[in-house]
Design a protein around this motif. Structure first.
Motif, PDB file in Angstrom:
ATOM      1  N   ILE A  47       0.870  -1.180   0.000  1.00  0.00           N
ATOM      2  CA  ILE A  47       0.000   0.000   0.000  1.00  0.00           C
ATOM      3  C   ILE A  47       0.901   1.222   0.000  1.00  0.00           C
ATOM      4  CG2 ILE A  47      -1.921   1.159   1.120  1.00  0.00           C
ATOM      5  CD1 ILE A  47      -2.538  -1.700   0.136  1.00  0.00           C
ATOM      6  N   ASP A  48       0.969   1.891  -1.145  1.00  0.00           N
ATOM      7  CA  ASP A  48       1.888   3.015  -1.333  1.00  0.00           C
ATOM      8  C   ASP A  48       1.229   4.306  -0.865  1.00  0.00           C
ATOM      9  OD1 ASP A  48       4.202   4.365  -2.213  1.00  0.00           O
ATOM     10  OD2 ASP A  48       3.202   4.878  -4.100  1.00  0.00           O
ATOM     11  N   MET A  49       1.944   5.043  -0.010  1.00  0.00           N
ATOM     12  CA  MET A  49       1.381   6.234   0.621  1.00  0.00           C
ATOM     13  C   MET A  49       2.419   7.348   0.663  1.00  0.00           C
ATOM     14  SD  MET A  49      -0.877   7.966   2.482  1.00  0.00           S
ATOM     15  CE  MET A  49      -2.167   6.738   2.749  1.00  0.00           C
ATOM     16  N   ASP A  50       1.974   8.593   0.484  1.00  0.00           N
ATOM     17  CA  ASP A  50       2.848   9.740   0.661  1.00  0.00           C
ATOM     18  C   ASP A  50       3.436   9.696   2.079  1.00  0.00           C
ATOM     19  OD1 ASP A  50       3.750  12.644   0.041  1.00  0.00           O
ATOM     20  OD2 ASP A  50       2.647  12.808   1.937  1.00  0.00           O
ATOM     21  N   PRO A  51       4.769   9.791   2.228  1.00  0.00           N
ATOM     22  CA  PRO A  51       5.374   9.631   3.555  1.00  0.00           C
ATOM     23  C   PRO A  51       4.896  10.637   4.595  1.00  0.00           C
ATOM     24  CG  PRO A  51       7.042   9.418   1.854  1.00  0.00           C
ATOM     25  CD  PRO A  51       5.793   9.888   1.173  1.00  0.00           C
TER      26      PRO A  51
END
Length: 208
Positions: free
Chosen positions: A136-140
């Motif tokens: 699940i790719d998310m803005d840090p």
């Protein structure tokens, strides 16, 4: 695929929503009368849960990366023996919130150049990979803010700050390129229902 069960893991930086998505997938599959075990790392068995308290609480510098690697590997081995392998042998679907990819990132990449040691220990003591991994790719920045808003006692890694989360995200995406047959990247910067729909679609395609 691991026969006769199915082993699915969720990965991502802190606050990415992976735990929510693991739970939603488990709920959806159970509603379809699938036999599902929802578990987590570190943890997932009594001994591993005890180690979880050691590694996720306290000062950020409580353990060195090398010590963390040994603790996480010990927890994973207990989890594998007592929860994951028995469930897979019984034909169940195991959905795990984090697995070895998190160790490859947190101890193998972000806190020192320990990736070779991580892989050696994994091959020696674990020897198991998920059949399918959802990243699940998310803005840090958004993920860290979400993680810190939970205000739990398990914030040791969040306390390393945004720099760690940024390096972690880049590392996870590199890992997806390293294992393209296993890891599927899902955009987590959306409503959780939209993310869950994509996760389910990918799993259904894998099972078809």
């Amino acid at each position: 695929m691991t026969a006769p069960g199915l082993f699915v893991s969720f990965e991502g930086i802190d606050g990415s929503g992976k735990s929510t998505q693991a739970r939603l997938l488990a709920e959806t599959l159970r509603a379809r009368d699938r036999d599902v075990v929802l578990t987590r790392e570190p943890g997932g068995s009594p001994g591993a849960e005890e180690i979880r308290a050691l590694v996720l609480q306290g000062d950020p510098d409580r353990w060195s990366a090398q010590t963390e690697l040994l603790l996480f590997t010990a927890a994973r081995r207990d989890h594998l023996e007592r929860t994951i392998r028995p469930a897979l042998a019984a034909g169940r679907i195991v959905i795990c919130d984090r697995f070895a990819d998190s160790t490859r990132m947190y101890q193998g990449l972000s806190r020192g150049d320990l990736r070779p040691a991580v892989d050696q220990l994994h091959d020696l003591m674990i020897g198991t990979e998920p059949d399918l991994t959802f990243l699940i790719d998310m803005d840090p920045g958004q993920g860290l803010a979400r993680a810190k808003s939970r205000a739990t006692a398990e914030e040791r890694f969040e306390d390393f700050g945004l720099d760690l989360q940024t390096r972690m995200r880049a590392g996870f995406l590199a890992l997806a390129r390293e294992f393209p047959d296993r890891i599927r990247v899902i955009d987590g910067n959306r409503a959780k229902a939209a993310v869950a729909a994509d996760v389910l679609a990918v799993l259904e395609a894998e099972l078809s």
